[in-house]
Design a protein around this motif. Structure first.
Motif, PDB file in Angstrom:
ATOM      1  N   HIS A  66       0.861  -1.186   0.000  1.00 31.83           N
ATOM      2  CA  HIS A  66       0.000   0.000   0.000  1.00 31.83           C
ATOM      3  C   HIS A  66       0.895   1.232   0.000  1.00 31.83           C
ATOM      4  O   HIS A  66       1.777   1.353   0.841  1.00 31.83           O
ATOM      5  CB  HIS A  66      -0.892   0.018   1.241  1.00 31.83           C
ATOM      6  N   ARG A  67       0.648   2.161  -0.948  1.00 31.10           N
ATOM      7  CA  ARG A  67       1.432   3.396  -1.000  1.00 31.10           C
ATOM      8  C   ARG A  67       0.717   4.482  -0.199  1.00 31.10           C
ATOM      9  O   ARG A  67      -0.449   4.780  -0.446  1.00 31.10           O
ATOM     10  CB  ARG A  67       1.629   3.854  -2.448  1.00 31.10           C
ATOM     11  N   LEU A  68       1.413   5.060   0.764  1.00 28.73           N
ATOM     12  CA  LEU A  68       0.858   6.111   1.606  1.00 28.73           C
ATOM     13  C   LEU A  68       1.577   7.417   1.326  1.00 28.73           C
ATOM     14  O   LEU A  68       2.803   7.454   1.202  1.00 28.73           O
ATOM     15  CB  LEU A  68       1.012   5.758   3.088  1.00 28.73           C
ATOM     16  N   GLY A  69       0.814   8.507   1.260  1.00 26.33           N
ATOM     17  CA  GLY A  69       1.377   9.830   1.071  1.00 26.33           C
ATOM     18  C   GLY A  69       1.079  10.712   2.257  1.00 26.33           C
ATOM     19  O   GLY A  69       0.454  10.273   3.236  1.00 26.33           O
ATOM     20  N   PRO A  70       1.483  11.984   2.216  1.00 20.44           N
ATOM     21  CA  PRO A  70       1.245  12.892   3.333  1.00 20.44           C
ATOM     22  C   PRO A  70      -0.235  12.933   3.727  1.00 20.44           C
ATOM     23  O   PRO A  70      -1.108  13.076   2.879  1.00 20.44           O
ATOM     24  CB  PRO A  70       1.709  14.250   2.788  1.00 20.44           C
ATOM     25  N   GLY A  71      -0.495  12.767   5.017  1.00 21.62           N
ATOM     26  CA  GLY A  71      -1.862  12.758   5.525  1.00 21.62           C
ATOM     27  C   GLY A  71      -2.500  11.391   5.563  1.00 21.62           C
ATOM     28  O   GLY A  71      -3.532  11.206   6.199  1.00 21.62           O
ATOM     29  N   ASP A  72      -1.898  10.403   4.880  1.00 18.04           N
ATOM     30  CA  ASP A  72      -2.417   9.033   4.919  1.00 18.04           C
ATOM     31  C   ASP A  72      -1.925   8.333   6.185  1.00 18.04           C
ATOM     32  O   ASP A  72      -0.846   8.634   6.705  1.00 18.04           O
ATOM     33  CB  ASP A  72      -1.942   8.219   3.709  1.00 18.04           C
ATOM     34  N   SER A  73      -2.731   7.382   6.659  1.00 13.57           N
ATOM     35  CA  SER A  73      -2.324   6.620   7.838  1.00 13.57           C
ATOM     36  C   SER A  73      -2.704   5.159   7.677  1.00 13.57           C
ATOM     37  O   SER A  73      -3.533   4.810   6.829  1.00 13.57           O
ATOM     38  CB  SER A  73      -2.965   7.188   9.112  1.00 13.57           C
ATOM     39  N   LEU A  74      -2.093   4.332   8.478  1.00 16.55           N
ATOM     40  CA  LEU A  74      -2.368   2.903   8.481  1.00 16.55           C
ATOM     41  C   LEU A  74      -2.347   2.433   9.924  1.00 16.55           C
ATOM     42  O   LEU A  74      -1.477   2.828  10.701  1.00 16.55           O
ATOM     43  CB  LEU A  74      -1.310   2.164   7.654  1.00 16.55           C
ATOM     44  N   TYR A  75      -3.306   1.595  10.289  1.00 18.36           N
ATOM     45  CA  TYR A  75      -3.404   1.070  11.650  1.00 18.36           C
ATOM     46  C   TYR A  75      -3.648  -0.417  11.529  1.00 18.36           C
ATOM     47  O   TYR A  75      -4.565  -0.841  10.821  1.00 18.36           O
ATOM     48  CB  TYR A  75      -4.563   1.773  12.360  1.00 18.36           C
ATOM     49  N   LEU A  76      -2.816  -1.251  12.159  1.00 14.37           N
ATOM     50  CA  LEU A  76      -2.956  -2.687  11.992  1.00 14.37           C
ATOM     51  C   LEU A  76      -2.644  -3.448  13.267  1.00 14.37           C
ATOM     52  O   LEU A  76      -1.946  -2.949  14.148  1.00 14.37           O
ATOM     53  CB  LEU A  76      -2.035  -3.196  10.875  1.00 14.37           C
ATOM     54  N   ARG A  77      -3.164  -4.666  13.315  1.00 14.85           N
ATOM     55  CA  ARG A  77      -2.714  -5.624  14.322  1.00 14.85           C
ATOM     56  C   ARG A  77      -1.382  -6.166  13.814  1.00 14.85           C
ATOM     57  O   ARG A  77      -1.289  -6.658  12.700  1.00 14.85           O
ATOM     58  CB  ARG A  77      -3.719  -6.764  14.474  1.00 14.85           C
ATOM     59  N   SER A  78      -0.383  -6.091  14.654  1.00 14.58           N
ATOM     60  CA  SER A  78       0.969  -6.441  14.215  1.00 14.58           C
ATOM     61  C   SER A  78       1.179  -7.936  14.029  1.00 14.58           C
ATOM     62  O   SER A  78       2.254  -8.368  13.624  1.00 14.58           O
ATOM     63  CB  SER A  78       1.984  -5.886  15.212  1.00 14.58           C
ATOM     64  N   THR A  79       0.149  -8.740  14.316  1.00 13.50           N
ATOM     65  CA  THR A  79       0.264 -10.183  14.107  1.00 13.50           C
ATOM     66  C   THR A  79       0.245 -10.534  12.626  1.00 13.50           C
ATOM     67  O   THR A  79       0.580 -11.661  12.254  1.00 13.50           O
ATOM     68  CB  THR A  79      -0.882 -10.915  14.822  1.00 13.50           C
ATOM     69  N   ALA A  80      -0.126  -9.582  11.754  1.00 14.27           N
ATOM     70  CA  ALA A  80      -0.025  -9.790  10.309  1.00 14.27           C
ATOM     71  C   ALA A  80       1.407  -9.483   9.880  1.00 14.27           C
ATOM     72  O   ALA A  80       1.979  -8.473  10.313  1.00 14.27           O
ATOM     73  CB  ALA A  80      -0.986  -8.875   9.568  1.00 14.27           C
ATOM     74  N   PRO A  81       2.026 -10.326   9.045  1.00 15.32           N
ATOM     75  CA  PRO A  81       3.382 -10.015   8.574  1.00 15.32           C
ATOM     76  C   PRO A  81       3.387  -8.644   7.896  1.00 15.32           C
ATOM     77  O   PRO A  81       2.531  -8.366   7.053  1.00 15.32           O
ATOM     78  CB  PRO A  81       3.693 -11.138   7.579  1.00 15.32           C
ATOM     79  N   HIS A  82       4.330  -7.795   8.244  1.00 15.70           N
ATOM     80  CA  HIS A  82       4.344  -6.451   7.689  1.00 15.70           C
ATOM     81  C   HIS A  82       5.756  -5.898   7.649  1.00 15.70           C
ATOM     82  O   HIS A  82       6.644  -6.332   8.381  1.00 15.70           O
ATOM     83  CB  HIS A  82       3.443  -5.516   8.511  1.00 15.70           C
ATOM     84  N   THR A  83       5.949  -4.931   6.780  1.00 15.38           N
ATOM     85  CA  THR A  83       7.203  -4.205   6.677  1.00 15.38           C
ATOM     86  C   THR A  83       6.915  -2.903   5.951  1.00 15.38           C
ATOM     87  O   THR A  83       5.844  -2.740   5.354  1.00 15.38           O
ATOM     88  CB  THR A  83       8.287  -5.016   5.932  1.00 15.38           C
ATOM     89  N   PHE A  84       7.838  -1.958   6.002  1.00 14.25           N
ATOM     90  CA  PHE A  84       7.663  -0.710   5.274  1.00 14.25           C
ATOM     91  C   PHE A  84       8.989  -0.265   4.697  1.00 14.25           C
ATOM     92  O   PHE A  84      10.053  -0.638   5.180  1.00 14.25           O
ATOM     93  CB  PHE A  84       7.047   0.373   6.165  1.00 14.25           C
ATOM     94  N   TYR A  85       8.921   0.535   3.620  1.00 18.34           N
ATOM     95  CA  TYR A  85      10.132   1.009   2.966  1.00 18.34           C
ATOM     96  C   TYR A  85       9.803   2.229   2.128  1.00 18.34           C
ATOM     97  O   TYR A  85       8.638   2.547   1.862  1.00 18.34           O
ATOM     98  CB  TYR A  85      10.772  -0.102   2.125  1.00 18.34           C
TER      99      TYR A  85
END
Length: 199
Positions: free
Chosen positions: A162-181
């Protein structure tokens, strides 16, 4: 044009602190490598300040040494905790007391709040340099919130990007595999709030 921020950090203290704790426990590099799943050569480079270490790998080293991740960093000054019948009500952290530190190649984590027992959130500013450097997607206990202040952030959750830009947010349960870059050309700045604490 690529823009990188001149962000001070205290990552140089991680390696010597790691060596200090390891030696105080009478452990060899081989023992820590075996316990953490990292190579002796890599750990040696980290201890000498020649290599940076990913946050997930630093967690493995802390576990191998039987210490908290916070123990690998210098103590931070903080104002006295305000207590009400023994329970922490709030803490105040002044801007001048908020150190920046690099714990992963291309990522600078700035803790936004003093630590207090009984409080579980860890708010941070995260500066992610361009270049697409990423850690492997992993699950862990807790929850995670990210709010993009500037730049763009690729957040991968359960294999979907998922591509996030200024003002975008993401909220998740960390039990799902995740990473960011950051696969863009400018430094991305994100407000991140996680549980459990990383540091």
């Amino acid at each position: 044009m690529s823009t990188r921020l001149d962000i001070p950090d205290d990552s140089s203290g991680v390696g010597p602190r790691l060596r200090e704790i390891r030696k105080s426990q009478g452990l060899s590099l081989r023992a820590v490598a075996d316990r953490s799943g990292l190579s002796v050569g890599f750990l040696s480079q980290v201890e000498r300040g020649l290599s940076s270490i990913a946050l997930s790998s630093l967690h493995s080293v802390a576990d191998a040494l039987g210490v908290s991740l916070a123990a690998l960093f210098e103590a931070r000054p903080q104002e006295p905790q305000v207590e009400d019948d023994g329970a922490v009500v709030f803490t105040i952290t002044r801007a001048v007391d908020r150190p920046r530190r690099t714990v992963s190649s291309g990522r600078h984590y700035e803790l936004l709040s003093a630590r207090a027992s009984g409080l579980v959130l860890e708010p941070m500013l995260v500066y992610i340099e361009p270049g697409g450097t990423r850690e492997a997607a992993k699950p862990h206990a807790g929850e995670e919130f990210a709010y993009v202040l500037s730049g763009e952030l690729m957040y991968e959750v359960a294999g979907e990007a998922h591509r996030l830009g200024p003002g975008d947010s993401l909220y998740l349960r960390s039990t799902a595999p995740h990473t960011f870059y950051n696969d863009g050309e400018v430094t991305t700045i994100v407000v991140s709030v996680v549980t459990p604490r990383h540091f």
